[in-house]
Design a protein around this motif. Structure first.
Motif, mmCIF file in Angstrom:
data_model
loop_
_atom_site.group_PDB
_atom_site.id
_atom_site.type_symbol
_atom_site.label_atom_id
_atom_site.label_comp_id
_atom_site.label_asym_id
_atom_site.label_seq_id
_atom_site.Cartn_x
_atom_site.Cartn_y
_atom_site.Cartn_z
ATOM 1 N N THR A 215 0.806 -1.218 0.000
ATOM 2 C CA THR A 215 0.000 0.000 0.000
ATOM 3 C C THR A 215 0.840 1.270 0.000
ATOM 4 N N ALA A 216 2.073 1.200 0.485
ATOM 5 C CA ALA A 216 2.939 2.384 0.463
ATOM 6 C C ALA A 216 3.195 2.834 -0.971
ATOM 7 N N VAL A 217 3.292 1.891 -1.882
ATOM 8 C CA VAL A 217 3.523 2.222 -3.288
ATOM 9 C C VAL A 217 2.309 2.980 -3.834
ATOM 10 N N THR A 218 1.121 2.469 -3.554
ATOM 11 C CA THR A 218 -0.120 3.120 -3.992
ATOM 12 C C THR A 218 -0.205 4.533 -3.423
ATOM 13 N N ARG A 219 -0.048 4.634 -2.122
ATOM 14 C CA ARG A 219 -0.212 5.919 -1.425
ATOM 15 C C ARG A 219 0.798 6.960 -1.906
ATOM 16 N N GLN A 220 2.067 6.576 -1.985
ATOM 17 C CA GLN A 220 3.090 7.567 -2.309
ATOM 18 C C GLN A 220 3.093 7.931 -3.796
ATOM 19 N N THR A 221 2.685 7.010 -4.650
ATOM 20 C CA THR A 221 2.569 7.342 -6.071
ATOM 21 C C THR A 221 1.408 8.312 -6.276
ATOM 22 N N ALA A 222 0.287 8.070 -5.595
ATOM 23 C CA ALA A 222 -0.854 8.992 -5.691
ATOM 24 C C ALA A 222 -0.465 10.381 -5.187
ATOM 25 N N GLU A 223 0.252 10.426 -4.086
ATOM 26 C CA GLU A 223 0.694 11.716 -3.546
ATOM 27 C C GLU A 223 1.604 12.438 -4.531
ATOM 28 N N ALA A 224 2.556 11.711 -5.112
ATOM 29 C CA ALA A 224 3.492 12.328 -6.058
ATOM 30 C C ALA A 224 2.752 12.871 -7.278
ATOM 31 N N LEU A 225 1.810 12.115 -7.804
ATOM 32 C CA LEU A 225 1.046 12.581 -8.961
ATOM 33 C C LEU A 225 0.187 13.791 -8.601
ATOM 34 N N ALA A 226 -0.425 13.774 -7.426
ATOM 35 C CA ALA A 226 -1.235 14.922 -7.000
ATOM 36 C C ALA A 226 -0.370 16.165 -6.855
ATOM 37 N N ARG A 227 0.852 15.991 -6.368
ATOM 38 C CA ARG A 227 1.756 17.142 -6.233
ATOM 39 C C ARG A 227 2.183 17.683 -7.595
ATOM 40 N N VAL A 228 2.336 16.796 -8.575
ATOM 41 C CA VAL A 228 2.632 17.274 -9.936
ATOM 42 C C VAL A 228 1.458 18.136 -10.403
ATOM 43 N N GLY A 229 0.243 17.649 -10.147
ATOM 44 C CA GLY A 229 -0.952 18.458 -10.334
ATOM 45 C C GLY A 229 -1.344 18.813 -11.757
ATOM 46 N N THR A 230 -0.818 18.092 -12.740
ATOM 47 C CA THR A 230 -1.202 18.358 -14.116
ATOM 48 C C THR A 230 -2.439 17.535 -14.470
ATOM 49 N N VAL A 231 -3.082 17.905 -15.573
ATOM 50 C CA VAL A 231 -4.230 17.132 -16.032
ATOM 51 C C VAL A 231 -3.810 15.684 -16.288
ATOM 52 N N ALA A 232 -2.648 15.485 -16.906
ATOM 53 C CA ALA A 232 -2.170 14.126 -17.202
ATOM 54 C C ALA A 232 -1.976 13.325 -15.917
ATOM 55 N N ALA A 233 -1.411 13.952 -14.897
ATOM 56 C CA ALA A 233 -1.152 13.253 -13.632
ATOM 57 C C ALA A 233 -2.463 12.882 -12.930
ATOM 58 N N VAL A 234 -3.389 13.820 -12.859
ATOM 59 C CA VAL A 234 -4.657 13.549 -12.177
ATOM 60 C C VAL A 234 -5.487 12.553 -12.982
ATOM 61 N N ARG A 235 -5.357 12.577 -14.300
ATOM 62 C CA ARG A 235 -6.067 11.617 -15.149
ATOM 63 C C ARG A 235 -5.647 10.181 -14.796
ATOM 64 N N LEU A 236 -4.354 9.973 -14.516
ATOM 65 C CA LEU A 236 -3.876 8.638 -14.136
ATOM 66 C C LEU A 236 -4.454 8.208 -12.792
ATOM 67 N N ILE A 237 -4.563 9.156 -11.859
ATOM 68 C CA ILE A 237 -5.185 8.833 -10.571
ATOM 69 C C ILE A 237 -6.641 8.432 -10.809
ATOM 70 N N ALA A 238 -7.343 9.181 -11.645
ATOM 71 C CA ALA A 238 -8.753 8.875 -11.932
ATOM 72 C C ALA A 238 -8.892 7.492 -12.566
ATOM 73 N N LEU A 239 -7.989 7.171 -13.495
ATOM 74 C CA LEU A 239 -8.018 5.844 -14.119
ATOM 75 C C LEU A 239 -7.838 4.753 -13.071
ATOM 76 N N ALA A 240 -6.882 4.953 -12.178
ATOM 77 C CA ALA A 240 -6.618 3.961 -11.141
ATOM 78 C C ALA A 240 -7.810 3.828 -10.198
ATOM 79 N N VAL A 241 -8.416 4.951 -9.843
ATOM 80 C CA VAL A 241 -9.571 4.918 -8.938
ATOM 81 C C VAL A 241 -10.697 4.095 -9.563
#
Length: 138
Positions: A53-79
């Motif tokens: 779960t650390a991989v999931t949590r920290q990757t989501a955090e890193a993508l959210a910090r990048v904060g681009t449409v592309a990054a958030v789109r990947l989080i949405a896909l995963a969700v």
């Protein structure tokens, strides 16, 4: 540019490592490459990491910090693909990014854009992330 691409290649190699710590590092390193197709596939795999779960949590955090449409789109896909347990850790990673020292990211606005994405899974995941944001204003 060559140095940046070698960073991408080494992070891609770490993304499939048996070591959770290397996968966490890969998630952080790959987040800035969210708009590269090669990185996007690996990042979704890390967001849905079945072993740690650390991989999931920290990757989501890193993508959210990048904060681009592309990054958030990947989080949405995963969700959209995540089971309840993974979704909890994706939400926790987003929350970590929002409460951090520079937690002024407007994930909700990006989710609004993603609500019109061509991919049904992205629209579904973006709606769920938006609901999280509404429920946890930091």
């Amino acid at each position: 540019m060559a140095e940046m691409m070698s960073g991408l290649e080494s992070a891609l190699a770490e993304a499939s490592s048996p070591s959770w710590a290397q996968r966490v590092r890969a998630g952080r390193d790959l987040a800035s490459f969210a708009d590269f197709h090669e990185a996007a596939d690996a990042l979704v795999g890390l967001l849905l990491d079945a072993k740690d779960t650390a991989v999931t949590r920290q990757t989501a955090e890193a993508l959210a910090r990048v904060g681009t449409v592309a990054a958030v789109r990947l989080i949405a896909l995963a969700v959209a693909e995540a089971d309840d347990h993974q979704a909890d850790w994706l939400q926790t990673g987003l929350h970590d990014a929002l409460v951090g020292p520079d937690g002024v990211l407007d994930i909700a606005a990006i989710c609004g854009q993603l609500a019109r994405d061509q991919d049904e899974a992205v629209r579904q995941g973006a709606a769920e992330v938006s609901a999280w944001m509404d429920g946890t204003r930091c």
